[in-house]
Design an enzyme around this catalytic site. Structure first.
Site, PDB file in Angstrom:
ATOM      1  N   VAL A 388      65.757 -94.956  24.054  1.00  0.00           N
ATOM      2  CA  VAL A 388      64.729 -95.757  23.383  1.00  0.00           C
ATOM      3  C   VAL A 388      63.949 -96.590  24.395  1.00  0.00           C
ATOM      4  CG1 VAL A 388      64.382 -97.648  21.732  1.00  0.00           C
ATOM      5  CG2 VAL A 388      65.978 -95.794  21.187  1.00  0.00           C
ATOM      6  N   ASP A 389      64.651 -97.206  25.328  1.00  0.00           N
ATOM      7  CA  ASP A 389      64.030 -98.057  26.347  1.00  0.00           C
ATOM      8  C   ASP A 389      63.041 -97.253  27.187  1.00  0.00           C
ATOM      9  OD1 ASP A 389      63.701-100.527  27.477  1.00  0.00           O
ATOM     10  OD2 ASP A 389      65.571-100.530  28.592  1.00  0.00           O
ATOM     11  N   ASP A 390      63.495 -96.119  27.711  1.00  0.00           N
ATOM     12  CA  ASP A 390      62.616 -95.274  28.511  1.00  0.00           C
ATOM     13  C   ASP A 390      61.396 -94.841  27.713  1.00  0.00           C
ATOM     14  OD1 ASP A 390      63.955 -93.918  31.262  1.00  0.00           O
ATOM     15  OD2 ASP A 390      65.349 -94.926  29.935  1.00  0.00           O
TER      16      ASP A 390
END
Length: 650
Positions: A388-390
């Protein structure tokens, strides 16, 4: 020229010529280190554990590589702490499990137990209670090498994979990293796997008590009554375990092998992380698969691909970080002035678009089965486990390049996936939604305290920044819930906890950027409290630094020294809150301008990130290249624009 017409950088005494020169040098250095196909990948360094485990893996499999293992041994000797053992991060405290594994690995490669460094290590281990104080994962390794009885390990039967979803434990209720590590490990436990250990090396000298006589191996990881109750359940399971194996082991192992094979992931390996790949190799060996079996060869190639050699020294990375490095490097270069048509940005974004996962429904679908895939992984490929972060950071990098037609479909698919991955409390986890079955952190196996993947401030902030950047406002229900989650997580002192970066500086930078992006008034008292906290944490040299020990509640204020990456985070956070003209920002910029560099990359030895708080730490070698560049370039952009708010979500 009136003073009001002079660029702010010059008014404050920071010469624009010096600023431009260093931004230019750092930009050129970063562009020169881009791979031909457009991506960046920097080294990702952990502690002694992974290189030691690699040596132990070779001796488990009887695949000894003396030349490589000697290079790994030189690395282990080099990072031994002054206390005699091995720390979890540079210049950190003694850690029992890292020290036991490092000592064992050195003994396996032939180091004399009476050599000074081995005597020093042994004395430290014994002084801290002996190898019997090792954590659960280390005890599994010691059991496989015959150094402790299997009852030293919590009951972890492979049959657990067959439990229904309504059961207290289910593989979908733990994090992706736990799922991929535990599945092959449960096969090793259930088979009571035994290392080949061709040289017959043991470490009995590291125990203060004969392991066969130790009675209280199981510890309550949290001290909670639930943990105490689960220890009693562990004792019951130990009695019925043989019958369970007879009835269900074959079926469970078939399920596990199918799970692993679907996620072998080529040269990137199961889950893209070292422990899962190594456990897979050991499980294949224990089940009798030949060394030339395609799956065995695939896993072996994956684990060997994590090795990094520097002359006569070598270490093993826990995983690879190309997508993360590439999207962050793109942000830094775009902040420094490169545009979509410039070769480094064009090639990076073309590479990133080709890495979007559009056709594989990953494990995240257990809780979000209605969603179409649309994320990016952290590694080169890890289709079952997009990050999700990437994904949020990639979208922001693509969007800011100003190519709506080229990026439209990629951004739309990612937006759909990110919105769908929001958890009920308004936040976002790294790989799963609603991965918050908290009682599982009380099981004896979970003494590392990181079995789950609940929503965190830093990941949630990136998602909010992305959504704001592509046009969603604070009136949007998804954004509103996310903002409420950030406020609910703010610490009493005004900071935010950093789950994936060290630590409160990282969390506070992340939150302030997101709040700025969604339009929160920088004069909001809660924002001012965060700003005051950041200013108070500035060091005498003008920089910011935060020790990895701050993940222990009683050590929240520890600092070993300022670091370029943490200084950059603090500056980016302060500037997001409208502090571009503050004395603290000027001093921080001066620190970065004067800090030692190797070409365009700032020198940084101290670790700057975390895998599992208090258990596993990381040094991203790329952080000291792109984050300081990013902060200096933003300072230049904002000061020349008379303090305008940043336009982007991070």
């Amino acid at each position: 020229m009136r003073e009001a017409d002079v660029p702010l950088a010059e008014v404050e005494g920071i010469g624009s010529q010096d600023l431009d020169a260093i931004i230019g040098e750092a930009s050129r250095w970063l562009a020169e280190h881009q791979n031909d196909d457009g991506h960046w990948v920097f080294e990702l360094e952990a502690d002694a554990t992974i290189p030691a485990e690699y040596i132990l893996l070779n001796h488990f499999l009887d695949e000894i590589d003396d030349e490589r293992e000697q290079r790994l041994a030189r690395y282990l000797r080099r990072i031994q702490g002054k206390h005699g053992g091995w720390p979890l991060f540079h210049d950190g405290d003694f850690d029992m499990s890292a020290s036991v594994k490092a000592y064992y690995a050195l003994k396996l490669v032939g180091d004399d137990p009476n050599a000074p460094h081995m005597r020093k290590a042994r004395a430290a281990i014994l002084a801290h209670g002996g190898a019997e104080r090792s954590n659960v994962f280390t005890r599994f390794t010691l059991a496989m090498f015959g150094q402790v009885p299997w009852r030293a390990c919590p009951v972890t039967p492979i049959e657990a994979v067959l439990l229904p979803r309504w059961a207290p434990f289910h593989t979908t209720k733990v994090s992706y990293w736990s799922r991929t590590v535990m599945t092959p490990l449960m096969m090793l436990y259930s088979r009571k796997a035994r290392a080949v250990n061709p040289r017959g090396i043991g470490i009995a000298e590291l125990f203060r008590e004969n392991p066969e006589r130790v009675r209280d191996w199981m510890k309550n990881p949290t001290g909670h009554w639930i943990g105490a109750a689960l220890i009693q359940i562990d004792k019951v399971l130990r009695v019925i375990e043989p019958a369970v194996h007879r009835l269900f082991r074959a079926r469970a192992e078939a399920w596990a092998l199918d799970f692993i094979e679907k996620r072998l992931n080529g040269k990137d390996g199961l889950g893209g992380i070292y422990p899962a790949i190594a456990n897979t190799l050991m499980a294949y060996h224990t089940l009798g698969l030949p060394k030339d079996h395609p799956n065995v060869r695939t896993a072996r190639e994956a684990v060997d691909g994590l090795c990094v050699r520097h002359g006569d020294v070598e270490y093993v990375q826990p995983c690879l970080s190309p997508v993360w490095d590439t999207c962050l490097a793109s942000h830094a270069l775009q902040e420094a002035g490169l545009k979509a048509g410039d070769a480094p940005i064009a090639r990076a974004h073309d590479w990133l678009r080709g890495r979007q996962i559009l056709n594989v429904v990953g494990d995240w679908a257990h809780n979000r089965g209605h969603l179409r895939p649309g994320g990016w992984a952290f590694q080169y490929w890890n289709d079952y486990y997009p990050d999700v972060d990437d994904t949020a950071v990639v979208v922001m990098a693509l969007d800011r390049s100003g190519e709506p037609e080229v990026n439209k479909e990629a951004i739309a698919r990612a937006e759909e996936w990110i919105v769908g991955m929001q958890s009920a409390n308004g936040g976002w986890g790294a790989f799963d939604a609603e991965n918050n079955t908290d009682f599982l952190n009380h099981i004896p196996f979970a003494d590392h305290g990181a079995l789950l993947d609940p929503p965190t401030v830093d990941v949630s902030a990136r998602c909010l920044g992305m959504l704001a950047q592509i046009g969603r406002t604070i009136e949007d229900p998804v954004v509103r819930r996310g903002v409420d989650f950030l406020w609910s997580e703010q610490e009493p002192d005004g900071s935010w906890f950093g789950r994936w970066g060290t630590n409160y500086i990282y969390g506070t930078w992340s939150a302030l950027n997101a709040l700025n992006a969604v339009g929160v008034d920088p004069q909001d008292p809660r924002v001012r409290k965060a700003v005051d906290w950041l200013k108070a944490r500035q060091q005498a040299d003008g920089g910011w630094g935060e020790d990895c020990a701050t993940y222990w509640q009683d050590r929240k204020t520890e600092v070993k020294g300022s670091t370029p990456s943490q200084t950059a985070w603090a500056l980016l956070g302060l500037m997001a809150a409208g502090e571009v003209d503050s004395p603290e920002v000027e001093r921080g910029v001066r620190y970065l301008l004067e800090a030692p560099r190797d070409g365009g990359k700032w020198q940084e030895e101290l670790y700057n990130a975390v895998g599992f708080p208090r258990i596993f730490y990381l040094r991203y070698h790329g952080y000291s290249a792109y984050f300081p560049l990013w902060a200096l370039a933003r300072y230049r952009n904002l000061s020349q624009g008379n303090g305008a708010r940043p336009l982007y979500g991070m």
